[in-house]
Design a protein around this motif. Structure first.
Motif, short mmCIF file in Angstrom:
data_model
loop_
_atom_site.label_atom_id
_atom_site.label_comp_id
_atom_site.label_asym_id
_atom_site.label_seq_id
_atom_site.Cartn_x
_atom_site.Cartn_y
_atom_site.Cartn_z
N GLY A 106 0.81 -1.21 0.00
CA GLY A 106 0.00 0.00 0.00
C GLY A 106 0.85 1.26 0.00
O GLY A 106 0.54 2.24 -0.69
N GLU A 107 1.93 1.25 0.76
CA GLU A 107 2.81 2.42 0.84
C GLU A 107 3.49 2.69 -0.50
O GLU A 107 3.62 3.84 -0.93
N GLU A 108 3.92 1.61 -1.17
CA GLU A 108 4.57 1.80 -2.47
C GLU A 108 3.57 2.31 -3.51
O GLU A 108 3.89 3.16 -4.34
N GLU A 109 2.34 1.81 -3.44
CA GLU A 109 1.30 2.29 -4.35
C GLU A 109 1.06 3.78 -4.15
O GLU A 109 0.93 4.53 -5.13
N ALA A 110 1.02 4.23 -2.90
CA ALA A 110 0.82 5.65 -2.61
C ALA A 110 1.99 6.49 -3.14
O ALA A 110 1.79 7.56 -3.73
N ARG A 111 3.20 6.00 -2.94
CA ARG A 111 4.38 6.73 -3.40
C ARG A 111 4.39 6.86 -4.92
O ARG A 111 4.69 7.94 -5.46
N LEU A 112 4.03 5.80 -5.62
CA LEU A 112 4.03 5.83 -7.08
C LEU A 112 2.90 6.73 -7.61
O LEU A 112 3.06 7.40 -8.64
N ALA A 113 1.76 6.73 -6.93
CA ALA A 113 0.67 7.61 -7.35
C ALA A 113 1.10 9.07 -7.23
O ALA A 113 0.82 9.90 -8.11
N ILE A 131 -4.34 11.93 -2.55
CA ILE A 131 -5.36 10.95 -2.17
C ILE A 131 -5.82 10.23 -3.42
O ILE A 131 -6.22 10.87 -4.40
N ASP A 132 -5.76 8.92 -3.39
CA ASP A 132 -6.13 8.10 -4.54
C ASP A 132 -7.11 7.02 -4.07
O ASP A 132 -6.71 6.10 -3.34
N ILE A 133 -8.37 7.15 -4.45
CA ILE A 133 -9.40 6.18 -4.03
C ILE A 133 -9.52 5.09 -5.08
O ILE A 133 -9.83 5.36 -6.24
N GLY A 134 -9.26 3.87 -4.68
CA GLY A 134 -9.39 2.72 -5.56
C GLY A 134 -10.55 1.85 -5.18
O GLY A 134 -11.35 2.19 -4.30
N SER A 141 -8.87 -0.13 -1.80
CA SER A 141 -8.10 0.62 -0.81
C SER A 141 -7.99 2.08 -1.23
O SER A 141 -8.26 2.43 -2.38
N THR A 142 -7.58 2.92 -0.29
CA THR A 142 -7.33 4.32 -0.58
C THR A 142 -5.92 4.65 -0.12
O THR A 142 -5.53 4.32 1.01
N GLU A 143 -5.15 5.29 -1.01
CA GLU A 143 -3.76 5.62 -0.71
C GLU A 143 -3.62 7.10 -0.38
O GLU A 143 -4.30 7.95 -0.97
N PHE A 144 -2.70 7.38 0.55
CA PHE A 144 -2.41 8.74 0.98
C PHE A 144 -0.89 8.94 0.94
O PHE A 144 -0.14 8.06 1.38
N ALA A 145 -0.46 10.09 0.42
CA ALA A 145 0.97 10.41 0.43
C ALA A 145 1.13 11.91 0.62
O ALA A 145 0.32 12.70 0.12
N ILE A 146 2.16 12.30 1.34
CA ILE A 146 2.53 13.70 1.46
C ILE A 146 3.95 13.82 0.95
O ILE A 146 4.86 13.14 1.42
N GLY A 147 4.14 14.68 -0.07
CA GLY A 147 5.46 14.83 -0.67
C GLY A 147 5.78 16.28 -0.94
O GLY A 147 4.90 17.14 -1.02
N GLU A 148 7.07 16.54 -1.09
CA GLU A 148 7.55 17.89 -1.40
C GLU A 148 8.88 17.76 -2.12
O GLU A 148 9.73 16.95 -1.74
N ALA A 191 3.62 8.03 3.55
CA ALA A 191 2.74 7.28 2.65
C ALA A 191 2.07 6.16 3.43
O ALA A 191 2.70 5.51 4.27
N THR A 192 0.80 5.97 3.16
CA THR A 192 0.08 4.88 3.81
C THR A 192 -1.10 4.47 2.94
O THR A 192 -1.46 5.16 1.98
N SER A 193 -1.71 3.35 3.30
CA SER A 193 -2.85 2.83 2.56
C SER A 193 -3.87 2.28 3.56
O SER A 193 -3.50 1.61 4.52
N LEU A 194 -5.13 2.60 3.34
CA LEU A 194 -6.21 2.09 4.19
C LEU A 194 -7.11 1.17 3.37
O LEU A 194 -7.37 1.44 2.20
N LYS A 195 -7.60 0.11 4.00
CA LYS A 195 -8.45 -0.85 3.30
C LYS A 195 -9.87 -0.34 3.20
O LYS A 195 -10.83 -0.92 3.72
#
Length: 549
Positions: A122-129, A147-150, A153-160, A167-171
């Protein structure tokens, strides 16, 4: 002369569909463009989601067979387009990583297609999104919450600065939530379930810890919500004049507020009946079955994370996967992604207004135009024009059909209006934007005349440039209509009294232009003769023919 053929592909085995994108990347300029999109509604997560109470859900045998059929078709498309296997990456997300038989599916895919499937965490999916989104939006230097709703699961990432700090993913996905609450308390029960899951995950605390300047959403569910907001689905008064709708389209900025989201959710949760069902099916298409769950989930995320406004990205996981491949391939030569803001703004506008077929056709048109432009320069023509002029020509090729959102009649005029009035292009001068708009306006119908009203106050040099580039775009638009032409290369060479353009076709079977295309091309070749005072002939040969000779 070789045309850009740096093609890369990503296949995303999601919960509710399997998608593939093909990206064209030009290393010297940093240009990144998704030129083809393919999607097949293979529901790997439907049975898994239905069995969510079971700790080890499985993908059904029927879904496995459908996945293999789809992936065989995708590999055939890649082979026909000439995308090398080393530049193709296949990833799987929530449905496969949660399934008890996920590893069996991975092995079956390898045996049937030769594709090596990477099952993402899930974390890698969030990072790639996040990596995909920053190829689309100029948010690289901002602290962005993605925020990417699939489906599962839904992926969250904060980047700069292109670096992901969290990065995290919730089911929680629109398919899994829909099936969990089928026949039950869809609104109250689903809201409580979402709130509890988000709060228990520690997500709220992590987002507060890192903070964000801008919130960006990606993938289909969030795009569908923005579409509903734009069309006034949640408004009390939805009847708008044709001119008002047109004006809104020209100025559309692909974002929505918390208040606008709330209105959409309220209608989704209260309106019922056959008429409402038909409206939803027309507006949300294949997502209508899951849109209530997706919109409810998004509204709860807004409330819990304190989001007031969200921008919507057309790029997502697939583009992030390609960006990762590009980094691996070009890192040793100081390669830098997201390095061409002018081009990125053109891509954003083209992607927003064009469907996937028109984006593909625009990219083909740009390839033809670039080859003709460079061939003419090599032969001593267009010597006063440079790389920025070519960039304007290629931009016009991508954008010439964006006016079709308003219908086919007079669409070239609407393309001109969007480019001139929409304030969508960045890094271009006022004169360059006018040149792009006029090329889009005159790619069809009347050829521009130096004395027409729109050119009344423009310098002679500009008029001359417009006519030369207009000749090229008009020929390129005609050529790209031949879908049977698997165009791989081209050569423009001088002949007595003119030039010969040879298009190289990747195929053993000879092809030719249709009679209708020949007729269209004759008119454009007359324009070429008028502007350049020389003739141009166009021929098609197969690459195998050329190699034999």
């Amino acid at each position: 002369m070789a045309l850009p053929d740096d093609l890369f592909a990503a296949i995303d085995m999601g919960t509710n569909s399997i998608k593939m994108i093909i990206v064209q990347f030009h290393p010297p300029s940093g240009r990144f463009l998704t030129v083809a999109r393919h999607s097949d509604r293979v529901c790997l997560g439907r049975d898994s989601a239905a069995a969510s109470s079971n700790s080890s859900p499985s993908i059904s045998p029927d879904a496995v067979l459908e996945a293999l059929r789809c992936l065989r078709q995708f590999t055939e498309i890649l082979r026909a387009r000439g995308v090398p296997p080393r530049r193709t990456r296949c990833v799987a997300t929530s449905a496969v990583r949660e399934a008890a038989n996920g590893s069996e599916l991975v092995e079956a895919v390898r045996a049937a297609t030769g594709l090596d499937v990477s099952v993402l965490s899930g974390e890698e999916e969030a990072r790639l999104a996040y990596s995909g989104v920053i190829q689309f939006f100029p948010v690289r230097e901002k602290r962005a919450l993605l925020i990417d709703i699939g489906g599962g699961s839904t992926e969250f990432a904060i980047g700069e600065g292109g670096i992901v700090n969290f990065a995290t993913s919730l089911k929680l996905g629109h398919v899994s939530l829909t099936q969990r609450f089928a026949g039950g308390d869809v609104v109250g029960g689903m809201r409580n379930f979402i709130r509890a899951a988000v709060k228990d995950s520690g997500l709220v605390q992590q987002v507060k810890r890192f903070g964000f300047e801008v919130a960006v959403g990606s993938s289909g569910t969030i795009g569908a919500v923005e579409k509903a907001v734009f069309h006034g689905y949640g408004d009390a008064e939805t009847d708008k004049s044709a001119e008002e709708l047109l004006r809104r389209h020209v100025k559309r900025d692909w974002r929505f507020s918390r208040v606008e989201l709330k209105r959409v959710v309220e209608r989704l949760c209260t309106e019922e009946g056959q008429e409402e069902k038909e409206i939803r099916e027309e507006l949300f298409k294949k997502r209508s079955e899951f849109i209530v769950a997706g919109a409810l989930l998004l509204e709860e995320i807004f409330e819990l994370l304190g989001i007031e406004e969200m921008e919507v990205s057309e790029y997502a996981l697939g583009e992030g996967v390609v960006a990762e491949t590009l980094k691996e391939e070009f890192n040793e030569v100081g390669f830098k992604l997201n390095a061409n803001p002018r081009w990125n703004s053109v891509v954003r506008l083209a992607t927003r207004f064009n469907d996937k077929k028109r984006v593909k056709n625009g990219a083909r048109c740009a390839a033809f135009a670039k080859g003709i432009f460079e061939g003419l320069r090599h032969c001593g023509k267009l010597i006063d024009l440079g790389g920025e002029d070519l960039g304007c020509l290629e931009a016009a090729c991508l954008l010439h059909a964006i006016g079709l959102f308003a219908g086919k009649r007079g669409y070239h005029k609407q393309s001109y209006r969007v480019i001139m009035e929409g304030n969508h292009l960045y890094g271009f001068s006022t004169e360059e934007i006018k040149l792009i708009a006029l090329l889009a306006r005159h790619h069809t119908k009347k050829f521009p005349k130096p004395y027409q009203a729109s050119l009344a106050e423009t310098p002679e040099e500009f008029k001359k440039k417009l006519q030369g580039l207009c000749t090229i775009i008009r020929i390129s638009v005609v050529l790209q209509k031949n879908e049977r032409l698997n165009f791989q290369d081209m050569e423009l060479s001088p002949l007595s009294g003119g030039f010969r353009l040879v298009l190289k076709h990747a195929g053993d079977q000879p092809i030719s232009l249709s009679e209708e295309m020949k007729k269209d091309l004759r008119g454009e070749l007359e324009h070429f003769k008028m502007v350049f005072k020389q003739q141009l002939s166009v021929d098609i040969s197969s690459i195998s023919e050329a190699s034999k000779s």
